[in-house]
Motif scaffolding. Structure first.
Motif, PDB file in Angstrom:
ATOM      1  N   ARG A 214      42.439  37.730  25.030  1.00  0.00           N
ATOM      2  CA  ARG A 214      43.238  37.597  25.968  1.00  0.00           C
ATOM      3  C   ARG A 214      44.698  37.545  25.690  1.00  0.00           C
ATOM      4  O   ARG A 214      45.527  38.212  26.565  1.00  0.00           O
ATOM      5  N   LYS A 295      34.699  36.673  36.831  1.00  0.00           N
ATOM      6  CA  LYS A 295      35.354  35.529  36.563  1.00  0.00           C
ATOM      7  C   LYS A 295      34.150  34.307  36.041  1.00  0.00           C
ATOM      8  O   LYS A 295      34.445  33.642  35.035  1.00  0.00           O
ATOM      9  N   LEU A 300      36.507  32.494  32.800  1.00  0.00           N
ATOM     10  CA  LEU A 300      37.938  32.398  32.977  1.00  0.00           C
ATOM     11  C   LEU A 300      38.515  31.763  34.093  1.00  0.00           C
ATOM     12  O   LEU A 300      38.198  32.449  35.202  1.00  0.00           O
ATOM     13  N   ASP A 301      39.057  30.899  33.970  1.00  0.00           N
ATOM     14  CA  ASP A 301      39.566  29.974  35.396  1.00  0.00           C
ATOM     15  C   ASP A 301      41.005  29.369  34.871  1.00  0.00           C
ATOM     16  O   ASP A 301      41.058  28.533  34.276  1.00  0.00           O
ATOM     17  N   PHE A 303      41.250  33.389  36.722  1.00  0.00           N
ATOM     18  CA  PHE A 303      41.171  34.675  36.299  1.00  0.00           C
ATOM     19  C   PHE A 303      42.154  35.783  36.724  1.00  0.00           C
ATOM     20  O   PHE A 303      42.240  35.998  37.969  1.00  0.00           O
ATOM     21  N   ASP A 307      42.780  40.124  33.395  1.00  0.00           N
ATOM     22  CA  ASP A 307      41.464  39.791  32.938  1.00  0.00           C
ATOM     23  C   ASP A 307      40.448  40.765  33.294  1.00  0.00           C
ATOM     24  O   ASP A 307      39.258  40.852  32.955  1.00  0.00           O
TER      25      ASP A 307
END
Length: 604
Positions: A214, A295, A300-301, A303, A307
């Protein structure tokens, strides 16, 4: 083929560069040919005031116009490709400038032709067509010109606009120079975890934005956005200048709007544009469902927008070299028959393609054709499966040109944009069907391929319609007296970004980049045609892949038709009616099917 350091043009292997000697042996040879064409133009101007006086004069004018256009196309494309090979080279830029300037002058000198054709009495023209059989070739061309009668100006006014073409197109040239030659995205960390830094470019950006790391994709995304944000006022001014020039020309030619002017030449109803936007907005929940799925699967939060491109398969699968990409494309498109395969082999073996990224090379990919030679393709290869999709896409354009040139005279050989993107996105759909069949027993590969298909659909139908909404709002605002400042463009773009990305995606960075980086905004109502074309191509490709009766035969007729009829009619003959929303409904049905399939695989 991707390298950490971009090579200068002269160090790129010859087999990865297009062979411009297929056009001219040298710059000097092109310049000499251009001078002969300009002499032909001088002779052509002697017909001024006499085009409609007889069938013989009308035929002479049309035949001379045709020959001049064929020669100018060859000369212009040579200069265009020389410049795009390395936009930092002054000699190439000067050469392109010379031929572009000549084109502007020629346009002004030949501007008398259309007004004089329009001025011919209808009864007299019917008699000319009866008296001179050779005029039959130009009948559809004459019909198109005369249908624009209300928008063709006087001889002197057309000459003035023709002379102003270079200035009116200046915003496009400035944008491309700024975007391709002057922007510096700086250095970013590579994806190897060793701390090395590499230059970020238009061509390699996707490698970083799809990284599993990321930090890598965030750094690359923000670095890519930075120069656009820093120069946001300049980019706003170039776009404002371009749109202003288009609206001005539309007003001068007595159109109600820039959109009407852009669509009327090919008799595209404006309702086609509005139906697309309406249908896409109705199907936004499918797009939001896709982002919510990513998501959830990626855990991923929040998102973020950076991403979105991370592969759900967990890694970048099915990497292909340029040679492997050509083999895969050839194999997939063999369903189109031996004639199509033979055309592809010409393209691959005769250096119609410029594949490798080099310093100063124009970003992205495109195809441009030359009636008296062959099509040419620009790529910036990265060894990702995406590059093979771009190759298949641009090869669709090339083969469309190739078959149209074999079956149509030069004045009808170029398919209008509304049709051109059908042939390219058709190939992307066929490539997806081919890969899904080839890797039917490989779960991870299927997830990766399905995501490629879904991403293509999102990027072509949803994203291009988002761009189309932005473009139309910008044109309307400028027409109503609004100056398109960076703040104003950010405002209307931001509202659209939030609508299209939906609740699952959190905005990051600057929204300036998502309008400033789009070169197609300088092509005047181009982007919506990506979306309509993808939807039409979905229906046509399904028929060919499933071997429906006459589907392949009808598609080859489409490829061979060029611009010999209005686009709506050519597509109707191929089996797609663009005057209602059913082709869009079918396309979204395929999208939903792909979405269902990938959800099922991810649950397994």
């Amino acid at each position: 083929m991707a390298t950490e350091k971009l090579l200068p043009r002269d160090q790129v292997p010859e087999q990865l560069k297009w062979n411009l000697k297929l056009l001219f042996e040298s710059d000097e040879a092109m310049k000499a040919a251009l001078q002969k064409t300009l002499q032909r133009v001088a002779e052509f101007t002697q017909l001024s005031g006499h085009v409609g006086s007889s069938a013989a004069n009308l035929l002479a004018a049309l035949q001379s116009d045709k020959l001049i256009n064929e020669e100018l196309e060859r000369e212009y494309v040579y200069g265009f490709l020389r410049r795009d090979s390395d936009t930092t080279k002054g000699q190439a830029a000067s050469l392109y400038g010379e031929v572009a300037n000549a084109l502007s002058q020629v346009s002004a000198k030949m501007a008398f032709l259309e007004p004089e054709i329009v001025a011919i009495d209808e009864t007299e023209l019917v008699q000319y067509l009866a008296d001179e059989p050779k005029l039959g070739e130009f009948k559809f061309m004459l019909t198109k010109i005369r249908q624009q009668k209300a928008h063709i100006l006087s001889d002197k006014e057309e000459q003035l606009l023709g002379r102003a073409n270079k200035s009116l197109d200046a915003a496009d040239d400035i944008y491309n120079t700024l975007n391709d030659a002057d922007l510096d995205f700086g250095m970013v960390h590579d994806d190897n975890g060793n701390g090395n830094e590499v230059p970020l470019t238009h061509g390699n950006r996707s490698q970083f934005t799809e990284s599993q790391n990321r930090d890598v994709r965030r750094e690359a995304t923000l670095a890519y956005e930075k120069p656009y944000h820093n120069l946001r006022n300049t980019f706003a001014q170039t776009l404002n200048s371009f749109i202003s020039s288009q609206n001005m020309q539309a007003e001068v030619r007595h159109y109600q709007s820039g959109r009407e002017a852009a669509l009327s030449g090919e008799q595209i109803p404006e309702s086609v544009y509005d139906t697309l936007v309406k249908s896409v907005n109705e199907h936004l929940p499918l797009l939001h469902r896709w982002y919510a799925l990513k998501k959830k699967v990626l855990h991923l939060d929040p998102f973020y927008k950076y991403d979105i491109n991370v592969p759900l398969a967990g890694q970048d699968l099915l990497k292909t070299t340029f040679e492997q990409g050509k083999e895969m494309t050839l194999d997939a498109l063999s369903v189109l028959g031996p004639d199509y395969v033979a055309g592809l082999k010409h393209e691959f073996n005769e250096r119609w393609i410029d594949a490798a990224e080099n310093k100063g090379k124009r970003s992205g990919g495109y195809q441009v054709s030359v009636y008296t030679a062959n099509p040419f393709i620009l790529l910036n290869w990265t060894d990702k499966l995406y590059s093979t999709y771009v190759l298949a896409h641009e090869s669709g354009h090339a083969m469309h040109s190739y078959f149209s040139q074999q079956n149509q005279p030069s004045e009808y050989a170029d398919a209008p944009i509304f049709l051109a993107e059908v042939a390219s996105t058709f190939n992307e759909n066929i490539l997806t069907d081919y890969l899904l069949e080839k890797y039917a027993n490989d779960k991870q590969a299927l997830i990766f391929i399905l995501e490629q298909s879904i991403s293509g659909f999102v990027g072509t139908i949803y994203r291009q319609t988002q761009f189309a909404e932005f473009e139309h709002q910008a044109y309307q605002a400028e027409q109503n007296g609004q100056t398109l400042t960076a703040d104003y463009l950010d405002q209307i773009n931001g509202e659209l970004v939030n609508k299209y990305y939906g609740p699952a995606v959190t905005e990051s960075g600057t929204i300036t980049q998502s309008w400033a980086y789009v070169p197609h905004f300088y092509m005047n109502y181009y982007v919506y045609q990506y979306a309509t074309s993808w939807a039409a191509a979905t229906a046509l490709s399904q028929g060919v892949w499933q071997h429906d009766d006459h589907a392949l035969e009808n598609y080859h007729k489409f490829l061979s038709a060029g611009g010999s009829d209005y686009p709506i009619e050519i597509l109707k003959q191929a089996g797609v009616d663009m005057t209602n929303d059913q082709y869009l409904v079918r396309a979204f049905g395929v999208f939903e099917k792909r979405l269902n399939e990938i959800e099922k695989l991810l649950r397994a």
